[in-house]
Motif scaffolding. Structure first.
Motif: not given
Length: 298
Positions: A187-198, A200-208
Motif C-alpha cells: 500500500a505505497p501511497v502519496s501522502d502529498r496527493e491526499y493532503r492536497a485535497t485538504l 488548509e494545505t497550500a497555506a501551510m506548505i507556504d508557512l513551512a
C-alpha cells in the motif's frame, strides 16, 4: 492508538497471502531450509508452544529493547534466525494491520519470526521525526538481530508511509542494510496527493517553506496543521511537491522516479497495491506508478 486494536486502515489478508504463495515464499523457503535456522531455547522441549497467535489481537512472543530511547522496543513472534520486520505508516504502532496475524502464522510455519517495532515516529511521533531518523533506528534493530541473535537475514515489509522508510533505508547503504534480503512495499501511497485535497494545505506548505528558509525547520507548525505536533520540516517533507517523503505521487516525472526509486533495483522488491474500497484514489496513483516503473525498468 490502542495496542489491543487493529488499525481500521489495514488491507485484507488476501493481498499479502497471495504474494506469499509465489515470490515471497521463494525467499522464505530458500532460507528456512538452511541448517541451524531454528533457535531452540532451554525450555523448547516443554511442548507448551502452540503458535504465534493465541487469539484475535493477542500474540505470543518476546518484547525487547533494541536501542537507547524508551520508545525503541520491538515485539517478536517465534525464535528463529530469519526475521520479517513490519514497518507501519503514520500513527501506526503494534498490531497496525489485520494481516499481521495470518502473516505471523504463515511465517512461523516457514521458521521465520515476525517483528513489529516502535520507533520515534510511531503513533503521534511522526510529526517530530523524519525518514533519516527512522532509518537510523531501523538499522539499530537489524544490528540487534545480527549481533545478539545471529540473524541470517531480514525481509522488510512497509505499510503505507512505512514504504518510504524502506526506500530511504535501502538508499542510505547503512551498516546493516546488506542483511536485507528483500523488501515488500504494501500500500505505497502519496501522502502529498491526499493532503492536497485538504483546504488548509497550500497555506501551510507556504508557512513551512518560510520557516525552513529562516532556519526554523525543527520548530513546530501551528496546531491546525496536523492532528499530531509536526515540525515545519516534516510537514514540508510530507506535503510539498518533491519533498523527502514524496516518492509515490502520480505527477512525478520518470527522471524523478529514477532518482527516488532506481536504487531499489538492487534489492528483490514487490509492490502490493492498496485496497480499492478504502484507498480508491491513492490506489489509482499506485497503479499508475507501478506500470510506469515497470515500463521504464525502475
Amino acid at each position: 492508538m490502542n495496542p489491543s486494536l487493529s488499525s481500521s486502515s489495514s488491507s485484507p489478508p488476501s493481498s499479502t497471502s497471495a504474494s506469499a504463495g509465489s515470490w515471497f515464499s521463494g525467499v522464505v523457503r530458500g532460507r528456512s531450509d538452511r541448517a541451524g535456522s531454528v533457535k531452540m531455547g532451554s525450555d523448547s522441549g516443554s511442548g507448551d508452544f502452540s503458535g504465534p497467535v493465541v487469539r484475535k489481537n493477542q500474540f505470543r512472543g518476546a518484547l525487547f529493547k533494541y536501542g537507547p530511547k524508551p520508545i525503541q522496543v520491538a515485539f517478536k513472534t517465534g525464535d528463529y534466525r530469519q526475521q520479517v520486520i513490519f514497518i507501519g505508516g503514520l500513527t501506526d504502532g503494534f498490531l497496525a494491520t489485520e494481516y499481521l496475524e495470518p502473516l505471523a502464522i504463515a511465517l512461523d510455519k516457514e521458521k521465520w519470526s515476525l517483528v513489529q517495532l516502535l520507533m520515534s515516529s510511531s503513533y503521534n511521533g511522526y510529526g517530530t521525526s523524519s525518514l533519516k531518523q527512522d532509518a537510523m533506528e531501523l538499522d539499530q534493530l537489524i544490528s540487534y538481530f545480527i549481533n545478539k541473535e545471529d540473524s541470517e537475514g531480514v525481509v522488510l515489509i512497509g505499510h503505507s508511509t512505512g514504504c518510504q522508510d524502506i526506500v530511504h533505508y535501502i538508499r542510505t547503504n547503512a551498516a546493516c542494510s546488506r542483511a536485507v534480503r528483500a523488501a515488500i512495499l504494501q500500500a505505497p501511497v502519496s501522502d502529498r496527493e491526499y493532503r492536497a485535497t485538504l483546504p488548509e494545505t497550500a497555506a501551510m506548505i507556504d508557512l513551512a517553506s518560510t520557516m525552513i528558509n529562516e532556519g526554523r525547520g525543527s520548530q513546530l507548525m501551528p496546531s491546525e496543521a496536523d492532528l499530531a505536533p509536526i515540525t515545519a520540516y516534516r510537514y514540508h517533507s510530507l506535503c510539498a511537491y518533491n519533498g523527502d517523503d514524496d516518492m509515490f505521487s502520480s505527477d512525478l516525472t520518470d527522471d524523478q522516479l529514477r532518482l527516488k526509486l532506481g536504487h531499489m533495483t538492487n534489492t528483490p522488491c514487490q509492490v502490493e497495491l492498496p485496497n480499492f474500497k478504502r484507498h480508491m484514489s491513492n490506489c489509482l496513483f499506485a497503479i499508475s506508478l507501478k506500470f510506469r516503473t515497470l515500463k521504464r525498468g525502475i
